[in-house]
Motif scaffolding. Structure first.
Motif, mmCIF file in Angstrom:
data_model
loop_
_atom_site.group_PDB
_atom_site.id
_atom_site.type_symbol
_atom_site.label_atom_id
_atom_site.label_comp_id
_atom_site.label_asym_id
_atom_site.label_seq_id
_atom_site.Cartn_x
_atom_site.Cartn_y
_atom_site.Cartn_z
ATOM 1 N N TYR A 42 -7.976 8.806 -8.425
ATOM 2 C CA TYR A 42 -8.890 8.621 -7.296
ATOM 3 C C TYR A 42 -8.365 7.540 -6.346
ATOM 4 O O TYR A 42 -8.346 7.727 -5.127
ATOM 5 C CB TYR A 42 -10.273 8.252 -7.825
ATOM 6 C CG TYR A 42 -11.266 7.875 -6.762
ATOM 7 C CD1 TYR A 42 -11.901 8.852 -6.009
ATOM 8 C CD2 TYR A 42 -11.581 6.544 -6.512
ATOM 9 C CE1 TYR A 42 -12.826 8.508 -5.026
ATOM 10 C CE2 TYR A 42 -12.498 6.195 -5.536
ATOM 11 C CZ TYR A 42 -13.113 7.182 -4.800
ATOM 12 O OH TYR A 42 -14.016 6.840 -3.826
ATOM 13 N N GLU A 43 -7.926 6.425 -6.902
ATOM 14 C CA GLU A 43 -7.413 5.332 -6.080
ATOM 15 C C GLU A 43 -6.117 5.718 -5.374
ATOM 16 O O GLU A 43 -5.908 5.361 -4.212
ATOM 17 C CB GLU A 43 -7.229 4.078 -6.924
ATOM 18 C CG GLU A 43 -8.561 3.484 -7.352
ATOM 19 C CD GLU A 43 -8.421 2.352 -8.352
ATOM 20 O OE1 GLU A 43 -7.336 2.188 -8.952
ATOM 21 O OE2 GLU A 43 -9.427 1.636 -8.535
ATOM 22 N N ARG A 44 -5.248 6.460 -6.046
ATOM 23 C CA ARG A 44 -4.002 6.907 -5.412
ATOM 24 C C ARG A 44 -4.291 7.849 -4.251
ATOM 25 O O ARG A 44 -3.703 7.728 -3.180
ATOM 26 C CB ARG A 44 -3.098 7.609 -6.427
ATOM 27 C CG ARG A 44 -2.390 6.652 -7.352
ATOM 28 C CD ARG A 44 -1.289 7.337 -8.131
ATOM 29 N NE ARG A 44 -1.693 8.646 -8.625
ATOM 30 C CZ ARG A 44 -1.635 9.035 -9.893
ATOM 31 N NH1 ARG A 44 -1.181 8.225 -10.810
ATOM 32 N NH2 ARG A 44 -2.014 10.231 -10.243
ATOM 33 N N ILE A 45 -5.199 8.781 -4.459
ATOM 34 C CA ILE A 45 -5.574 9.702 -3.384
ATOM 35 C C ILE A 45 -6.189 8.932 -2.235
ATOM 36 O O ILE A 45 -5.914 9.202 -1.077
ATOM 37 C CB ILE A 45 -6.525 10.793 -3.905
ATOM 38 C CG1 ILE A 45 -5.805 11.688 -4.910
ATOM 39 C CG2 ILE A 45 -7.079 11.633 -2.745
ATOM 40 C CD1 ILE A 45 -6.725 12.625 -5.677
ATOM 41 N N GLY A 46 -7.018 7.933 -2.555
ATOM 42 C CA GLY A 46 -7.645 7.106 -1.514
ATOM 43 C C GLY A 46 -6.629 6.387 -0.657
ATOM 44 O O GLY A 46 -6.789 6.307 0.556
#
Length: 52
Positions: A42-46
């Motif tokens: 989720y953080e990488r996509i963000g």
């Protein structure tokens, strides 16, 4: 009816929906899905969504 999406738009839509799942909290997410929320992904996509 059909619509073409760019990869960027699709990624932003996916991230928006993941954000809704994240808002339910880790306990509720685990209860519903039997897995921990994929926070690292989720953080990488963000980060990618914010760059574009």
């Amino acid at each position: 009816m059909s619509e073409e999406l760019t990869l960027v738009k699709l990624t932003k839509l996916f991230y928006r929906e993941l954000s809704k799942l994240k808002e339910m909290g880790p306990e509720e997410y685990r209860k519903r899905w039997s897995f921990d929320f994929p926070l690292e992904a989720y953080e990488r996509i963000g980060r990618v969504v914010q760059i574009r």
